[in-house]
Design an enzyme around this catalytic site. Structure first.
Site, PDB file in Angstrom:
ATOM      1  N   ALA A 142      14.493   9.973   2.156  1.00 44.02           N
ATOM      2  CA  ALA A 142      14.106   8.666   2.696  1.00 44.02           C
ATOM      3  C   ALA A 142      14.001   7.654   1.565  1.00 44.02           C
ATOM      4  O   ALA A 142      13.804   8.008   0.398  1.00 44.02           O
ATOM      5  CB  ALA A 142      12.769   8.752   3.432  1.00 44.02           C
ATOM      6  N   SER A 181       4.992   9.811   7.732  1.00 40.98           N
ATOM      7  CA  SER A 181       4.074   9.204   6.769  1.00 40.98           C
ATOM      8  C   SER A 181       2.854   8.673   7.495  1.00 40.98           C
ATOM      9  O   SER A 181       2.922   8.272   8.667  1.00 40.98           O
ATOM     10  CB  SER A 181       4.779   8.049   6.049  1.00 40.98           C
ATOM     11  OG  SER A 181       3.855   7.266   5.313  1.00 40.98           O
ATOM     12  N   TYR A 187       8.952   0.208   6.180  1.00 44.69           N
ATOM     13  CA  TYR A 187       8.908   1.654   5.947  1.00 44.69           C
ATOM     14  C   TYR A 187       8.244   2.372   7.110  1.00 44.69           C
ATOM     15  O   TYR A 187       8.783   3.337   7.658  1.00 44.69           O
ATOM     16  CB  TYR A 187       8.151   1.937   4.642  1.00 44.69           C
ATOM     17  CG  TYR A 187       7.955   3.405   4.352  1.00 44.69           C
ATOM     18  CD1 TYR A 187       9.027   4.202   3.945  1.00 44.69           C
ATOM     19  CD2 TYR A 187       6.694   3.995   4.473  1.00 44.69           C
ATOM     20  CE1 TYR A 187       8.843   5.553   3.671  1.00 44.69           C
ATOM     21  CE2 TYR A 187       6.511   5.336   4.201  1.00 44.69           C
ATOM     22  CZ  TYR A 187       7.585   6.108   3.804  1.00 44.69           C
ATOM     23  OH  TYR A 187       7.395   7.444   3.541  1.00 44.69           O
ATOM     24  N   ASN A 193      -1.675  10.025   0.636  1.00 50.18           N
ATOM     25  CA  ASN A 193      -1.198   9.627  -0.690  1.00 50.18           C
ATOM     26  C   ASN A 193      -0.913  10.861  -1.537  1.00 50.18           C
ATOM     27  O   ASN A 193      -1.828  11.466  -2.104  1.00 50.18           O
ATOM     28  CB  ASN A 193      -2.237   8.735  -1.380  1.00 50.18           C
ATOM     29  CG  ASN A 193      -2.263   7.340  -0.792  1.00 50.18           C
ATOM     30  OD1 ASN A 193      -2.548   7.166   0.392  1.00 50.18           O
ATOM     31  ND2 ASN A 193      -1.956   6.344  -1.598  1.00 50.18           N
TER      32      ASN A 193
END
Length: 339
Positions: free
Chosen positions: A98, A139, A163, A192
């Site tokens: 990605a 994500s 994103y 993260n």
């Protein structure tokens, strides 16, 4: 595309002796996933990577194992024929390729081509080749601004950046391919992630490398705002373990947070980095710019309950141990001189 409707549902994948294709396998998280797979009794691990961000140095140790190799004909998910050839040889696929968040901000058209169309290509290839199991990398960006902390997987999608939009699209397509073709997949929403092999010097690098670069250059670290904004930091090694657990699980059509559930403020993070490096520098605080305020996400912390219950994932590495490991890796790689 094949139109036959094969069995829907969760089927655990016994990876013993199986060939697993890791798309983006020379990248930050991907290289650690490859290393984690090599520690199992997997048959073969095939790395598919166009090496735009990935590096063969990241997988050099894994490639010493005869079960691991780089797909020889290319590694771009936009190349449908090459991708299909790679997937056709595998039983399981882990899709990590990605463009990153700030890349997507600056190059939204390319972000669409890679993250959305490229993911469609991966899903299509998995269906065409009757792949037993797919792990898709999403994500925590899909959540956007926190409505509640910690964020459970049922948290609404409040994303407002390119994103996150591409990851929401990828998740929706996974669900559609599962519903229409029975594709067995699990999606992972990373918090993260940090650690060795993360880009340490590029303009798009994360907060931890930025602070460490400042410390090593004996320059004052700068924090935007008052440092109270907090995040969920997890080591790349733990994230890689979660991928392997998801690959082997009997869960399908579900998404899971990959985090620690621990809230760490940017001020706390900087203080810990200064302490671990033995630096006597002091942090400087500056007001947010209008651009910073517009894209600021406060307190993104992920709930860990669902991942622990369904796929048996629990983090192992404390923040202090993870940062110490990263600092040691940087020292060995001589980032202090080359940053």
């Amino acid at each position: 595309m094949k139109l036959d409707y094969w069995e829907i549902g969760g089927r655990s994948l016994d990876i013993s002796g199986k060939r697993i294709l890791v798309i983006g396998g020379a990248g930050f998280i991907g290289s650690h996933v490859v290393a984690e797979l090599i520690r199992t009794d997997v048959g073969e691990v095939v790395i598919y990577d166009n090496l735009t961000r990935g590096k063969l140095d990241h997988v050099a140790q894994s490639l010493d194992d005869p079960r691991c190799y780089v797909f020889p004909d290319g590694g771009d998910i936009r190349d449908v024929d090459v991708l299909d050839a790679a997937v056709s040889q595998a039983e399981g696929v882990i899709h990590l390729a990605a463009m990153w968040l700030l890349h997507c901000k600056d190059y939204p058209r390319t972000a669409f081509d890679v993250n959305i169309q490229g993911t469609f290509n991966v899903l299509e290839a998995c269906v065409n080749n009757n792949i037993e199991r797919l792990v898709y990398s999403s994500s925590a960006s899909v959540y956007g601004d926190a409505v509640e902390v910690p964020m459970a997987e049922s948290h609404p999608f409040n994303n407002r950046n390119f994103y996150g939009a591409t990851k929401i699209s990828g998740e929706a397509m996974c669900r559609a391919f599962h519903d229409r073709y029975g594709l067995s997949y699990v999606g992972l929403r990373y918090m993260n992630v940090y650690g060795p092999h993360q880009d340490q010097t590029a303009a798009y690098t994360g907060v931890i490398p930025i602070v460490l670069n400042k410390i090593e250059a004996n320059e004052t670290p700068v924090i935007n705002g008052d440092g109270t904004q907090a995040y969920d930091f997890i080591t790349v090694r733990d994230a890689a373990r979660c991928n392997v657990l998801a690959l082997q699980s009997d869960i399908a059509d579900e998404f899971y947070n990959v985090g620690t559930g621990i809230q760490t403020s940017i001020k706390e993070l900087c203080d810990l980095l200064l302490n671990l490096t033995g630096s006597d520098l002091k942090v400087t605080y500056k007001p947010y710019s209008s651009e910073d305020i517009r894209r600021l996400v406060q307190n993104r912390i992920g709930s860990t309950e669902k991942a622990q219950r369904d796929i048996g994932f629990e983090y192992h590495d404390s923040l202090e141990d993870g940062l110490r490991s990263l600092i040691n890796w940087r020292s060995e790689a001589d980032f202090a001189r080359n940053a």
